[in-house]
Design a protein around this motif. Structure first.
Motif, PDB file in Angstrom:
ATOM      1  N   UNK B 167       1.046  -1.035  -0.072  1.00  8.25           N
ATOM      2  CA  UNK B 167       0.007  -0.116   0.228  1.00  8.25           C
ATOM      3  C   UNK B 167       1.059   1.587  -0.532  1.00  8.25           C
ATOM      4  N   UNK B 169       2.107   4.916   1.495  1.00 10.42           N
ATOM      5  CA  UNK B 169       1.590   6.061   2.745  1.00 10.42           C
ATOM      6  C   UNK B 169       2.534   7.069   2.412  1.00 10.42           C
ATOM      7  N   UNK B 170       1.826   8.343   2.012  1.00 10.07           N
ATOM      8  CA  UNK B 170       2.757   9.235   1.676  1.00 10.07           C
ATOM      9  C   UNK B 170       4.447   9.174   0.417  1.00 10.07           C
ATOM     10  N   UNK B 171       3.710   8.119  -0.863  1.00  9.12           N
ATOM     11  CA  UNK B 171       4.638   7.936  -1.148  1.00  9.12           C
ATOM     12  C   UNK B 171       5.613   6.675  -1.040  1.00  9.12           C
ATOM     13  N   UNK B 172       5.527   6.127   0.732  1.00  6.37           N
ATOM     14  CA  UNK B 172       6.278   5.368   1.151  1.00  6.37           C
ATOM     15  C   UNK B 172       4.849   4.317   0.897  1.00  6.37           C
ATOM     16  N   UNK B 173       6.124   2.968   0.343  1.00  6.59           N
ATOM     17  CA  UNK B 173       4.999   1.583   0.110  1.00  6.59           C
ATOM     18  C   UNK B 173       4.994   0.669   1.328  1.00  6.59           C
ATOM     19  N   UNK B 174       4.372   0.902   1.647  1.00  7.11           N
ATOM     20  CA  UNK B 174       3.893  -0.056   2.879  1.00  7.11           C
ATOM     21  C   UNK B 174       2.853  -1.547   2.624  1.00  7.11           C
ATOM     22  N   UNK B 238      12.099   0.446  -2.853  1.00  2.36           N
ATOM     23  CA  UNK B 238      12.068   1.230  -2.552  1.00  2.36           C
ATOM     24  C   UNK B 238      10.694   1.295  -3.247  1.00  2.36           C
TER      25      UNK B 238
END
Lengths: 466, 315
Positions: B167, B169-174, B238
């Motif tokens: 998913x 979150x702010x471009x951070x894939x988690x 990333x």
């Protein structure tokens, strides 16, 4: 819930006066006693550290905190670098941690964060001698291939390697990681239990990354169920609650974890939380909400609040902004720390939102908009308000989300212990209005920024793509 | 030696499918991951845009894919897995769109899978945790969807495979749906017990796992026999780049920053004997078109290398 500040980047251990003074002046009630200030991980391996010198090297900091009236409810024991290749540090670490426990006792610290041995090395294939090198077949931390022991719900019986498949006989699904990293750390932690108990210190484990050729990945205790199993097994073996957990939000973010789920799985074992921001890829300790991309934070703060609220977290919030502080001029640290304290207070408010709702037997809302709607969606069943009210006279008498909208004047008829929850961002203005009306009931600020769930239209900008 | 497969996307042309399948065979592949998702793109769905491809009846779809089926057979390629279009639920989209995805696209995808004689279909779980508040509630929505197609799977002998997703979150894939192997294993067992058939399995995606720092060996080992298909590809940890394994390094030592050793150990631990399938379609657009055959050959070579390593590690 108490807020403490991590001193890294803010306090010079040899001349702690200014940094400690800035922390106290910003409003922090306490500070973390971080032994890394006096024996940094980089120097740890190069020079070694003499345990007997630990207290002396920390004394200026301890004295200054005492003078400033800062509490030191939590400490962190010395630790080597995450990617250390040294497998011979166990004895030195053990002595340092034992000395740290003694320092805790002197300083009145109730908690001590102790990293697992070889925390960052991971489980195998690192190429270092004796530590998890499966290919070399050597025995060591995390060598799962040896077919040796796992923990099955707190037990340390031998389980075959094949039992790691979930649901197979001999291992409790989701609760174990069979390998020597547990065995070695079990012995290590339990060897600290007696000293910790005598000094009234609880040892906290913390989630770890491991490094694979420069890529940070999930390490020891990064699996919440595993972490919970470790804590439970240690407490069971110790015969009392000597061990707890500290969740590092930075590590969760670096490991791309669902932080809400992580916190929920740890539950009451969680005694402290390190609040720090990072971009999810590189290790930094930035002030929360400052690591952003296109207006959004890279850390899942929604998950942090949801998880901590769900478990009714009431432990220590450790604000770690070391990297941000190092980048700022020291002259700006007072202002930076004031902001940091404000951020920590914000988290405390958000996390304790449900606990505040529980405090009152009866309640009414002020506001009949989206915030009221979200209150009713998430908390309306569990904490039903008597009614809501609004300054817009045209809405008086209407029903909204099942509540009657009344005039503010009706608040004067409330029983004295009925709380008024303001569901409107003009908190201060509305509180002032109500006080000027002579209302003496408890007034609380409700907020729907971090709710347990949302209406789909709330996050319509969110479009996950895989 | 394990079967080695790759996506059909960017290789198979609807006008002459046999040509693409032959290309795969020449490159050294024995299997294919049929990119059914290419006929209804996720990028369109997230914009709430549908096309009319799945307006076709099942018979019309079968006619459409007959050349593909024959082309694969003629080239000696086994279609081992297909990817259902995704998402099958678009948060915030009109009910009409989501109903269409569930009632038309999903069952017709199952029918195409059966027609192609493919034993596995990969689906994406619903990404709803942030709306609903927990992974468990999110899974319940996915489970309800699986229930809607599981009878079709049982009838056709197909295993639906859930995949570890991310998913943003702010471009951070988690981590997104299905990133907890032990929960996935329990859920798969539940479905298979309920239907009395292997209607549900797992698709392990190495790239997605790498992005969210999963321990490959631990994850795969926990899944065990429930692991049916693979999406093998690499990235920088990333972004979801779908590149060739071993191509990313982060240190001056220039060793792969993805834990391929752990991947092989995990597969070895569970005695994995299924297809080593690559999901590397973007590689084919990154390299010059004239090099497509060579690039496919290189990917197949890596598959052969993995197969050899797996042979040594298989327990």
């Amino acid at each position: 819930m108490n807020i403490v500040c991590a001193p890294q980047g803010l306090v010079d251990p040899e001349r702690p006066g200014r940094g400690v003074g800035d922390i106290a002046a910003a409003g922090f009630e306490g500070v973390m006693l971080d032994a890394s200030m006096c024996c940094p991980p980089d120097e740890f391996e190069l020079r070694g550290v003499h345990p007997e010198s630990l207290y002396e090297s920390m004394k200026p900091f301890l004295d200054r905190c005492g003078q400033e009236g800062l509490l030191m409810p939590i400490a962190r024991a010395p630790h080597p670098k995450r990617n250390t290749k040294r497998s011979d540090l166990k004895e030195m670490l053990l002595q340092l941690v034992k000395e740290s426990i003694r320092v805790c006792e002197k300083a009145g610290c109730g908690y001590l964060i102790v990293d697992p041995l070889f925390a960052g090395i991971g489980n195998r294939g690192t190429g270092c001698e004796g530590i998890g090198n499966r290919k070399s077949g050597c025995e060591g931390i995390g060598n799962r291939r040896t077919g040796c022991e796992g923990i099955g719900s707190g037990e340390t019986r031998c389980e075959g390697i094949g039992s790691r498949e979930a649901g197979c006989a001999g291992i409790e699904s989701g609760k174990t990681r069979s390998g020597m990293e547990w065995e070695v750390n079990r012995e290590y932690y339990l060897s600290l239990a007696k000293a910790a108990e005598e000094s009234r210190v609880m040892i906290l484990l913390q989630n770890q990354c491991r490094e694979h050729n420069g890529h940070l990945m999930r390490g020891i205790c990064a699996d919440a169920e595993e972490a919970a199993a470790w804590v439970d097994a240690l407490n069971e073996a110790a015969g009392r609650e000597c061990f707890g957990f500290c969740m590092d939000t930075g590590v969760c973010s670096l490991c791309g974890q669902n932080i809400r789920e992580y916190a929920a799985a740890l539950g009451a074992r969680m005694k402290a939380v390190v609040l720090r921001d990072c971009d999810g890829h590189y290790e930094t300790s930035m002030l929360p909400f400052t690591c952003t991309n296109c207006g959004s934070s890279a850390t899942d703060w929604l998950g942090v609040v949801r998880g901590l609220r769900e478990i009714d977290f009431d432990g220590l919030l450790i604000m770690d902004l070391g990297t941000t502080a190092e980048a700022f001029s020291r002259l700006l640290h007072p202002q930076l720390l004031q902001l940091a304290y404000g951020v920590a207070e914000f988290f405390k408010w958000q996390v304790s939102m449900k606990r505040v709702l529980k405090k009152y037997d009866t309640r009414v809302l002020f506001g009949a908009g989206n915030m009221c709607r979200n209150f009713m969606k998430c908390y309306g069943d569990e904490f039903p308000p008597l009614f809501t009210c609004d300054n817009n006279r045209e809405r008086w008498g209407e029903r909204f989300e099942g509540l009657e909208i009344k005039a503010p004047e009706s608040l004067k008829e409330l029983s004295p212990d009925c709380a008024i929850f303001i569901c409107n961002i003009y908190y201060r203005e509305i509180e002032e209005q109500l006080r000027e009306m002579g209302i003496r009931n408890p007034i609380e600020y409700f907020n729907d920024e971090y709710m347990p769930s949302y209406y789909f239209d709330r996050l319509e900008e969110w479009k996950g793509e895989v | 030696m394990s079967g080695i497969g790759v996506q059909t996307k960017n290789v198979i042309n609807d006008n002459c499918p046999e040509e693409g399948f032959t290309m795969l065979r020449l490159a050294g592949f024995s299997c294919a991951d049929f990119s059914l998702n290419g006929y209804l793109l996720n990028s369109s769905l997230y914009r709430s845009e549908l096309n009319d491809f799945f307006d076709r009846s099942v018979q019309e779809l079968e006619r459409f894919f007959t050349p593909h089926k024959r082309g694969a057979e003629a080239a000696g390629i086994t279609i081992n897995q297909i990817h259902m279009p995704y998402p099958v639920y678009v948060p915030g989209a009109d009910k009409e769109i989501n109903d269409y995805l569930r009632n038309q696209v999903a069952p017709k995808s199952m029918a195409v899978c059966a027609f192609l004689g493919c034993p596995h279909i990969v689906i994406h779980g619903f990404k709803l945790a942030r709306f609903l508040g927990s992974e468990e509630l999110e899974w319940q929505e996915t489970a309800e969807f699986i229930d809607s197609i599981a009878p079709l799977a049982k009838e056709a002998g197909i295993t639906i495979c859930i995949e570890n997703l991310y998913d943003s979150i702010g471009g951070h894939l988690v981590e997104g749906p299905c990133c907890n192997a032990r929960k996935a294993a329990e859920r798969i067992d539940y479905f298979n017990d309920k239907y009395g058939a292997e209607v549900l399995g797992f698709c392990f995606d190495t790239g997605h796992a790498n992005i969210v720092g999963l321990d490959f060996e631990d994850f795969i080992t926990a899944l065990g026999r429930r692991l049916k298909v693979l999406h093998i590809h690499d990235n920088d940890g990333i972004s979801d780049l779908h590149q060739i394994p071993f191509t990313f390094a982060r240190t001056r030592e220039n060793r792969s920053s993805t834990d391929w050793d752990g991947f092989i150990r995990g597969l070895g631990n569970i005695g994995f004997d299924k297809v080593l399938s690559f999901e590397t379609a973007p590689v084919l657009t990154a390299f010059p078109k004239a090099m497509k055959q060579d690039v496919l050959g290189f990917i197949a070579d890596i598959g052969a290398f993995f197969s050899g390593e797996l042979q040594k590690n298989r327990k």
